[in-house]
Each structure stands twice: as structure tokens, then as C-alpha cells.
Design an enzyme around this catalytic site. Structure first.
Site, PDB file in Angstrom:
ATOM      1  CE  LYS A 187      -3.857  -2.303   2.291  1.00 38.45           C
ATOM      2  NZ  LYS A 187      -4.487  -2.697   3.563  1.00 38.45           N
ATOM      3  CG  ASP A 242      -9.797  -0.015   5.120  1.00 36.48           C
ATOM      4  OD1 ASP A 242      -9.537  -0.530   4.032  1.00 36.48           O
ATOM      5  OD2 ASP A 242      -9.120  -0.195   6.157  1.00 36.48           O
ATOM      6  CD  GLN A 288      -3.613  -4.298   6.708  1.00 39.41           C
ATOM      7  OE1 GLN A 288      -3.757  -3.287   6.032  1.00 39.41           O
ATOM      8  NE2 GLN A 288      -3.915  -5.496   6.263  1.00 39.41           N
TER       9      GLN A 288
HETATM   10  N1  GUN Z   1      -6.809  -6.639   6.463  1.00 37.44           N
HETATM   11  C1  GUN Z   1      -7.043  -7.410   5.377  1.00 37.44           C
HETATM   12  N2  GUN Z   1      -7.634  -6.678   4.399  1.00 37.44           N
HETATM   13  C2  GUN Z   1      -7.775  -5.430   4.885  1.00 37.44           C
HETATM   14  C3  GUN Z   1      -8.295  -4.228   4.340  1.00 37.44           C
HETATM   15  O1  GUN Z   1      -8.779  -4.154   3.212  1.00 37.44           O
HETATM   16  N3  GUN Z   1      -8.245  -3.140   5.146  1.00 37.44           N
HETATM   17  C4  GUN Z   1      -7.745  -3.198   6.402  1.00 37.44           C
HETATM   18  N4  GUN Z   1      -7.766  -2.087   7.124  1.00 37.44           N
HETATM   19  N5  GUN Z   1      -7.249  -4.286   6.943  1.00 37.44           N
HETATM   20  C5  GUN Z   1      -7.260  -5.405   6.178  1.00 37.44           C
END
Ligand code: GUN
Length: 307
Positions: A59, A126, A103
Site C-alpha cells: 500500500k 477503507d 490495518q
Molecule cells: N486486512 C485485510 N484486508 C484489509 C483491508 O482491506 N483493510 C484493512 N484495514 N485491513 C485489512
């Protein structure tokens, strides 16, 4: 339609995502040139979960490559809830940060829903805040979860108008299954959400023109669960032992989806591969959400990012 002598079209999410990242980068560069505004994303990771570390690194790198500000906050897994909430408060108040992503999963001492609920809904790239879930449910503009958003883009690119199609989503998570259902309902699909307690799951799947697999079980959905010609979106990212027994004995792994790809590809009309399908779309949509959030925070109409 695929059959014994034909194979499904492979939906190239990697290529589509690369195009979307390029469009976001170009739009962000214009935003900076015209308004002096550089979109900024803050990613918060707690602890050392190896899969999360890889996602967060990807990311950060993709955000920076798109010319946006990228801050990563790495916190020890001993952090308290109060400390994490204080960081979220600081990021909410930071005018240079337009997107905040915490996350998941978070360590056991942290109440995840309290943390997600503390994020300013207009920075919630998100789309996990209940305010954004509510906006999506009632059709108001808001930030939409990245994986279902990217999956819907691939479906529209592949099929055009989705009106009237039977869509079956296997999986009812707040992150994928439920928002996917809302997005497909908004595209005028007839939507079924199936899950682990659904009766006769293979028969439900066989009714689907669009089958979305988001269960997190390696290769659970078999070829004979798929209606010939259906479009299959495989959201699963499952790490399993290597197919080569020697490599497996060395601890080598490979990534498979929730769909038994080798079977499905002889039945479906089109299918996303794993890897290279939905996964890259998730990060591309995160950047798109951050760009849109930056524009909205400044009262600027965002450029359209469609292909
Ligand atoms: N953990 C696994 N996928 C995601 C996601 O799309 N966003 C977040 N914040 N955590 C994750």
C-alpha cells in the site's frame, strides 16, 4: 460460454488496476498543480503479522509511486487502546492526511470496532465506518470498501450493464460480502448472500450469472457449482502448501483463491485469477478513495477515474 473445448476469459485485474493507478496518479498531479493539494494516506499497522506487513508495504509503495503522500505508522503489539485512539485523533486533525487506514486484524487487547469508529468517516478510505456502511446502504455518496468496489469495477468492465442478473455472493463479512451485495443491488442485480449455514450451497451457486467467492477457504467452490458461462469473481487469497511435494516439505507455499480455478475455468464464461485478479484492484481503489477524499475535503469536484 466455456465448455470442454473452450476456456473462460481471464479477467486481468492486474492490468485494470495498473490503469486505475495511472489515472489516479494523473488526476492527483493535476490536483496538486491546480490547487496545491497533494492527497495523503496514513496507514497504521499494529504488531508483526507477516501477511499484514506485506499488504501494508504494498500500500505504501503504490501510494508513493502514484505521487501521493504516504505515511506508515508502525506500532508495537503491546500498544494500548488509548494510545491507538490518540493516534487516530491526531490523524483526524491533520489537514495533510485525507485517508486513514488501520490495518486489520488488531491485537486482542484492542476493540477494533471502537478504533474503526473513531476514524473521521470522511477520511475512512477503507469504508469500514458504520456511517459509510449506512451511506452505502441508503445510496448516499460515501467511501466504499475497496475490495467490493474493485470487484464491481471488474464486473462492469467485463459485462457492461449488470441489470437483472442473478448475483450470488458467498460470504457475509462486513468488509466484502455485505458491501458487495449493496453495490450489486445498486447495479440492479438480484442478489443472494450465501454463507456457511446456507442449505445446498452448490445449488445456490449454480443459479448465479455472477458468482462472488469471499469465504477464505482454499478452492472450496468447485467447477460443477458454476453455471456454464457465468462470471466468477474470486476474492480469496489463501496460502497453502506448494503443489510440489518436495517444495511443500521445505515449507514452500503458493496462493490460491476460494474457487478451484482449474475446474472453474472450463465452465465459467469469465473468471478472475488468483493472484492477479481482485487483489491488485483493492490497492488501486484505496488510492482512488484517497484522491476522492482529498477533493471532497477541499470542496473540489473529483475527476472521473473510470476507464
Ligand atoms: N486486512 C485485510 N484486508 C484489509 C483491508 O482491506 N483493510 C484493512 N484495514 N485491513 C485489512
Amino acid at each position: 460460454m466455456a465448455g470442454p473445448d473452450t476456456r473462460a476469459a481471464i479477467i486481468d485485474g492486474k492490468a485494470f488496476a495498473a490503469g486505475l493507478v495511472e489515472r489516479v496518479a494523473a488526476a492527483s498531479a493535476r490536483l496538486e498543480a491546480t490547487h496545491g493539494l497533494k492527497p495523503g494516506l496514513a496507514v497504521v499497522i499494529v504488531g508483526e503479522d507477516p501477511a499484514s506487513q506485506i499488504y501494508v508495504r504494498n500500500k505504501g509503495e503504490t501510494t508513493a509511486r502514484a505521487g501521493m503522500r504516504s505515511d506508515t505508522h508502525r506500532l508495537a503489539d503491546t500498544i494500548s487502546q488509548a494510545e491507538l485512539l490518540a493516534l487516530v485523533g491526531t490523524l483526524n486533525a491533520d489537514a495533510g492526511i485525507h485517508g486513514i487506514l488501520v490495518q486489520l486484524p488488531l491485537p486482542a487487547q484492542i476493540d477494533s470496532s471502537a478504533v474503526l469508529g473513531a476514524i473521521d468517516p470522511d477520511k475512512d478510505v477503507d469504508g469500514f465506518h458504520v456511517v459509510n456502511a449506512g451511506r452505502l446502504a441508503v445510496g448516499l455518496p460515501g467511501l466504499v470498501p475497496c475490495t467490493p468496489l474493485g470487484s464491481t469495477m471488474l464486473l462492469k468492465h467485463q459485462l457492461g450493464d449488470l441489470s437483472g442478473l442473478n448475483a450470488v455472493i458467498v460470504g457475509r463479512s462486513n468488509i466484502v460480502g455485505k458491501p458487495m451485495a449493496q453495490l450489486l443491488l445498486a447495479e440492479n442485480c438480484t442478489v443472494t448472500i450465501a454463507h456457511s449455514r446456507s442449505r445446498d450451497l452448490p445449488a445456490l451457486c449454480r443459479a448465479a450469472d455472477i458468482l462472488v467467492a469471499a469465504v477464505g477457504r482454499p478452492e472450496m467452490i468447485r467447477g460443477d457449482w458454476i453455471k456454464p458461462g457465468a462470471t466468477v469473481i474470486d476474492v480469496g487469497i489463501n496460502r497453502v502448501p506448494s503443489a510440489d511435494p518436495v517444495k511443500a516439505a521445505e515449507g514452500r507455499t503458493r496462493v490460491v483463491g476460494d474457487v478451484a480455478f482449474a475446474e472453474a475455468v472450463t465452465v465459467a464464461g469469465a473468471i478472475t485469477p488468483v493472484p492477479g485478479g481482485v487483489g491488485p484492484m483493492t490497492i488501486a481503489c484505496l488510492l482512488a478513495n484517497t484522491y476522492n477524499a482529498a477533493c471532497r475535503a477541499a470542496g473540489i469536484e473529483p475527476e472521473r477515474l473510470d476507464a
